[in-house]
Design a protein around this motif. Structure first.
Motif, PDB file in Angstrom:
ATOM      1  N   LYS A  40      39.697  31.754  38.857  1.00 57.46           N
ATOM      2  CA  LYS A  40      39.918  30.322  39.064  1.00 57.46           C
ATOM      3  C   LYS A  40      41.374  29.951  38.810  1.00 57.46           C
ATOM      4  CE  LYS A  40      38.849  27.553  35.785  1.00 57.46           C
ATOM      5  NZ  LYS A  40      38.244  26.716  34.763  1.00 57.46           N
ATOM      6  N   SER A  41      41.988  30.578  37.825  1.00 53.44           N
ATOM      7  CA  SER A  41      43.368  30.233  37.488  1.00 53.44           C
ATOM      8  C   SER A  41      44.357  30.660  38.577  1.00 53.44           C
ATOM      9  CB  SER A  41      43.766  30.863  36.154  1.00 53.44           C
ATOM     10  OG  SER A  41      43.843  32.268  36.279  1.00 53.44           O
ATOM     11  N   ARG A  42      43.912  31.519  39.482  1.00 53.78           N
ATOM     12  CA  ARG A  42      44.789  31.993  40.556  1.00 53.78           C
ATOM     13  C   ARG A  42      44.536  31.292  41.883  1.00 53.78           C
ATOM     14  NH1 ARG A  42      46.264  37.940  39.328  1.00 53.78           N
ATOM     15  NH2 ARG A  42      45.929  37.967  37.095  1.00 53.78           N
ATOM     16  N   THR A  43      43.658  30.302  41.890  1.00 55.29           N
ATOM     17  CA  THR A  43      43.351  29.596  43.138  1.00 55.29           C
ATOM     18  C   THR A  43      43.704  28.129  43.000  1.00 55.29           C
ATOM     19  OG1 THR A  43      41.082  29.132  42.437  1.00 55.29           O
ATOM     20  CG2 THR A  43      41.448  31.181  43.656  1.00 55.29           C
ATOM     21  N   TYR A  48      39.278  26.309  43.879  1.00 56.13           N
ATOM     22  CA  TYR A  48      39.450  26.080  42.442  1.00 56.13           C
ATOM     23  C   TYR A  48      38.293  25.247  41.900  1.00 56.13           C
ATOM     24  CZ  TYR A  48      41.229  24.285  38.054  1.00 56.13           C
ATOM     25  OH  TYR A  48      41.362  23.938  36.738  1.00 56.13           O
ATOM     26  N   HIS A  49      37.931  24.173  42.603  1.00 57.23           N
ATOM     27  CA  HIS A  49      36.861  23.296  42.130  1.00 57.23           C
ATOM     28  C   HIS A  49      35.505  24.005  42.171  1.00 57.23           C
ATOM     29  CE1 HIS A  49      39.468  19.924  41.575  1.00 57.23           C
ATOM     30  NE2 HIS A  49      39.906  20.011  42.827  1.00 57.23           N
ATOM     31  N   PHE A  50      35.292  24.820  43.220  1.00 60.38           N
ATOM     32  CA  PHE A  50      34.035  25.577  43.296  1.00 60.38           C
ATOM     33  C   PHE A  50      33.931  26.552  42.134  1.00 60.38           C
ATOM     34  CE2 PHE A  50      31.908  29.517  44.554  1.00 60.38           C
ATOM     35  CZ  PHE A  50      30.621  29.026  44.750  1.00 60.38           C
ATOM     36  N   LEU A  51      34.994  27.337  41.899  1.00 61.51           N
ATOM     37  CA  LEU A  51      34.973  28.312  40.812  1.00 61.51           C
ATOM     38  C   LEU A  51      34.915  27.642  39.446  1.00 61.51           C
ATOM     39  CD1 LEU A  51      37.481  30.995  42.120  1.00 61.51           C
ATOM     40  CD2 LEU A  51      34.995  31.142  42.017  1.00 61.51           C
ATOM     41  N   SER A  52      35.504  26.468  39.338  1.00 55.78           N
ATOM     42  CA  SER A  52      35.448  25.725  38.080  1.00 55.78           C
ATOM     43  C   SER A  52      34.001  25.328  37.771  1.00 55.78           C
ATOM     44  CB  SER A  52      36.331  24.487  38.169  1.00 55.78           C
ATOM     45  OG  SER A  52      36.299  23.774  36.967  1.00 55.78           O
TER      46      SER A  52
END
Length: 142
Positions: A40-43, A48-52
């Protein structure tokens, strides 16, 4: 004729099997959660919101999964094991609440905030040590 008695009764082996599954599930969920957090920190953007959200779901599922495994293990325990678990959970809860109160007092005075997972980790360690101490006491080693 070799009639060796098993080291542990079958009921105790079932409890150990469930507890090891619980440990394996905790390690797996933690590893997946940390992996997703790093990814997530690399997107950015929608990914980013999906992985968050996904990492939040995995991390929130961890305590729920552990509670279900602990309940399964509790169901197959004998009376002594049940009492040992109850005492360990009670002690871990009280110590965790004292830890939470201390962390809150320190954060209000110093401005340093403790991440919420530290309280979870602290409670888990205290619980594990309580079970270990109770087991050793039952064997007469403490």
């Amino acid at each position: 004729m070799n009639t060796r008695k098993p080291l542990f009764p079958s009921r105790e082996r079932r409890v150990w099997r469930v507890m090891w599954k619980m440990v394996a599930a905790a390690v797996l969920l933690t590893t997946v959660g940390l992996g997703i957090a790093v990814l997530k920190s690399r997107t950015q953007g929608t990914t980013y919101h999906f992985l968050s959200g996904f990492s939040l779901g995995v991390i929130c599922g961890l305590p729920t999964g552990m509670a279900l495994f602990l309940y399964r293990a509790y169901r197959v325990m004998d009376e002594f094991g049940k009492r040992l678990q109850e005492k360990a959970c009670t002690f871990a809860f009280v110590v965790s609440m004292v830890g939470a109160a201390t962390a809150y007092a320190l954060s209000t005075e110093t401005g340093f905030t403790f991440p919420p997972w530290t309280l979870y980790l602290f409670g888990g360690v205290v619980y594990g040590l309580s079970v270990l101490r109770g087991s050793l006491a039952a064997r007469g080693e403490v």
